[in-house]
Design an enzyme around this catalytic site. Structure first.
Site, PDB file in Angstrom:
ATOM      1  CG  ASP A 152      -0.615  -2.107   6.838  1.00 49.28           C
ATOM      2  OD1 ASP A 152      -1.750  -2.358   7.328  1.00 49.28           O
ATOM      3  OD2 ASP A 152      -0.610  -0.928   6.127  1.00 49.28           O
ATOM      4  CE1 TYR A 209      -9.664   2.891   6.037  1.00 48.46           C
ATOM      5  CE2 TYR A 209      -8.931   4.072   7.816  1.00 48.46           C
ATOM      6  CZ  TYR A 209      -8.740   3.848   6.611  1.00 48.46           C
ATOM      7  OH  TYR A 209      -7.639   3.859   5.978  1.00 48.46           O
ATOM      8  CE  LYS A 210      -7.888  -0.435   4.901  1.00 48.87           C
ATOM      9  NZ  LYS A 210      -8.635   0.451   3.756  1.00 48.87           N
ATOM     10  CG  PHE A 239      -2.035   0.988   1.217  1.00 51.97           C
ATOM     11  CD1 PHE A 239      -3.031   0.824   0.198  1.00 51.97           C
ATOM     12  CD2 PHE A 239      -1.766   2.042   2.023  1.00 51.97           C
ATOM     13  CE1 PHE A 239      -3.950   1.925   0.093  1.00 51.97           C
ATOM     14  CE2 PHE A 239      -2.752   2.996   1.740  1.00 51.97           C
ATOM     15  CZ  PHE A 239      -4.016   3.026   1.011  1.00 51.97           C
TER      16      PHE A 239
END
Length: 428
Positions: A202, A227-228, A133
Site C-alpha cells: 500500500d 488525495y494525499k 492501516f
C-alpha cells in the site's frame, strides 16, 4: 561542540535559497495557516478549479455524452495511471487510476490469494504489520474468512522472522500511517520472493512523498490513494499496479464491464481485458479523475527541478528540522518521537506521542492555524499520536519553525486543557 539551533531568520534564509520554492506557487494556501496535514488531504492546486469547471461546463455541459470520445474520458483512468507510474517506478500501461484504495486492495489481495492457491495451496496465512492501516486489515480479515486463510499480525521488527513457509501473501503499507516509519520494500519483497510469498504494498503514504521503484524492489502488487501527496482532492480515485507477469493469470473478483475486453460489445459473458485494464470495475468518476490529473501535474512539476530525488532531500531536511526543534524546544513536556531518526526509515511526516491530551493539543494547534491531525493509540506500546505531514511542494523551513513555536506556546500556556479542545469531532 553541539550544532546551534536554527533561528527563524535562519529558516527564512533557507526558504529564500530553496531550489524548490517556486513549486509553492502552484497552490492557493489560506492566509494565516500552516498546513501540516497533506498526508491526509493534499492542498488544492490553482489549476484544478478551472480544469474541473471546463469539464463541467464544456465537456459535460456542451458536448454531453460525446465527451467519452471527444474529450478522452474513456481513456482517462489509463492516462492518469501513466502519470502515477512515473512516481512509483512502473512503466506506461501498468497502472490504472480507479475506485478507492480499499476496493483496489480487495482486488489485488484476492488476485494474490488466487495465484498463491494455484502455486502453493498449503500456504494459508496473510502476514501484515499490527499497526497497518485498519482498512487494509479489515479487507484482509474479510478475505481470510471467505477463503479459509489466517491473518497474522506482528510488530514491524518481527516481520522478517515471521516470513515462513506458511505465508501466502505479505501485505504491508510502505510508510506507516501512524509513525511515518518506512519499510525496506526491496529487502522484504526479496525475502518474500525467496520464500515463495507474494508481496502486496500500500503506497498511500509513499506515492508523491518518497521515491518508489516497484520494479526494482521486486514487488508483486501495489495500491495507493490520490488525495494525499498527489493532491487529487477529497475522495480522489486510487490506483492499482500489478507486476505484468501476474496480470493475466486471474479474473479480479470485481469483474465489471470496464474491465471487459470489449465492453461495448455488450456480451452476456465476461471476458477480461488484457493487462491492468481488467482491474477496472464500473464506470469511473470523471470529475474526480480530472482533479487528480491536475494534482499529479503539481507533483510532476518537480521533474524540472530534480524530481522525486529533490523532493526527498527537502522532505528529509524538513522532518529533520522539525524533530531537532521539538527535542530542543519542547523538552520536558512529555512529547516523544515515534518517527525514526534514521533517514532511510523515515517517510515525509513527523509523529509525536503523548500519554495525555494528544487530541486536545492538536485541536489547540488547529485553533492557532497550525493544522495537523490526531491518531488514537491502544495502550503503552502504541500511544496516541500527534501527526504532522511535511509536504515539500508547499511547506517551507520557516513554516516548520513557526509550527514548533506554536506547539511550544500551546504546551507552555496549558491552553490545550480548555474543555472545548477535548470535544471529539467525527474526523480527527
Amino acid at each position: 561542540m553541539s550544532t546551534p539551533l536554527p533561528t527563524l531568520q535562519d529558516c527564512e534564509l533557507l526558504d529564500q535559497h530553496d531550489p524548490l520554492r517556486t513549486l509553492r506557487d502552484q497552490f492557493d494556501l489560506p492566509s494565516g495557516v500552516i498546513y501540516l496535514d497533506g498526508n491526509s488531504l493534499g492542498v488544492l492546486p490553482r489549476a484544478t478549479p478551472a480544469r474541473v469547471a471546463h469539464t463541467l461546463t464544456h465537456e459535460w455541459g456542451q458536448d454531453l455524452i460525446r465527451s467519452w470520445n471527444s474529450a478522452g474520458w474513456f481513456s482517462l483512468p489509463h492516462r492518469v495511471g501513466d502519470k502515477i507510474a512515473r512516481l512509483i517506478g512502473a512503466q506506461a500501461g501498468e497502472v490504472v487510476a480507479a475506485d478507492s484504495t480499499s476496493i483496489n486492495l480487495y482486488k489485488v489481495l484476492a488476485a494474490a490469494l488466487h495465484i498463491a492457491a494455484a502455486d502453493a495451496p498449503h500456504r494459508k496465512t496473510i502476514l501484515s504489520e499490527r499497526s497497518n492501516f485498519p482498512t487494509d486489515l479489515y479487507i484482509a480479515q474479510a478475505l481470510c474468512q471467505e477463503r479459509g486463510y489466517a491473518l497474522k499480525l506482528v510488530e514491524p521488527e518481527d516481520i522478517a522472522a515471521a516470513l515462513q513457509g506458511d505465508v501466502a501473501v505479505l501485505m504491508l503499507t510502505h510508510v506507516n500511517y501512524r509513525t511515518g516509519a518506512m519499510h525496506d520494500m526491496a529487502a522484504l519483497s526479496a525475502q518474500a520472493r525467496a520464500q515463495g510469498t507474494l508481496s502486496v504494498w500500500d503506497l498511500a503514504h509513499s506515492a508523491g512523498a518518497v521515491p518508489v521503484d516497484l520494479h526494482a524492489a521486486g514487488a508483486d502488487f501495489a495500491v495507493g490513494c490520490g488525495y494525499k501527496y498527489l493532491n487529487g482532492g477529497p475522495g480522489a480515485p486510487a490506483f492499482v499496479w500489478v507486476r505484468p507477469q501476474h496480470t493475466d493469470r486471474f479474473w479480479q473478483p470485481l469483474s465489471g464491464w470496464w474491465g471487459h475486453a470489449a465492453p461495448f460489445d455488450f456480451t452476456p459473458d465476461y471476458q477480461p481485458a488484457a493487462g491492468i485494464t481488467r482491474f477496472q470495475c464500473g464506470t469511473q468518476p470523471i470529475l474526480s479523475l480530472v482533479a487528480l490529473d491536475c494534482g499529479l501535474d503539481s507533483v510532476l512539476a518537480a521533474d524540472a527541478l530534480g524530481g522525486m530525488a529533490a523532493l526527498r532531500r527537502k522532505s528529509l531536511a524538513l522532518t529533520g528540522l522539525f524533530m531537532q526543534l521539538v527535542r530542543a524546544r519542547l523538552h520536558g513536556y512529555g512529547l516523544g518521537l515515534a518517527t525514526p531518526e534514521q533517514e532511510s526509515r523515515r517517510g515525509s511526516q513527523v509523529s509525536l506521542t503523548r500519554t495525555e491530551g494528544a487530541y486536545a493539543i492538536v485541536q489547540a494547534l488547529i485553533a492557532r492555524g497550525v493544522i495537523g491531525d490526531f491518531r488514537a493509540g491502544d495502550g503503552a506500546a502504541h500511544p496516541d499520536i500527534l501527526r504532522f505531514g511535511l509536504t515539500p511542494l508547499y511547506i517551507g523551513y520557516a513554516d516548520v519553525w513557526n509550527a514548533v513555536e506554536q506547539l511550544r506556546q500551546v504546551m507552555d500556556s496549558g491552553e490545550w486543557r480548555d474543555s472545548r479542545f477535548a470535544r471529539r469531532n467525527a474526523v480527527t
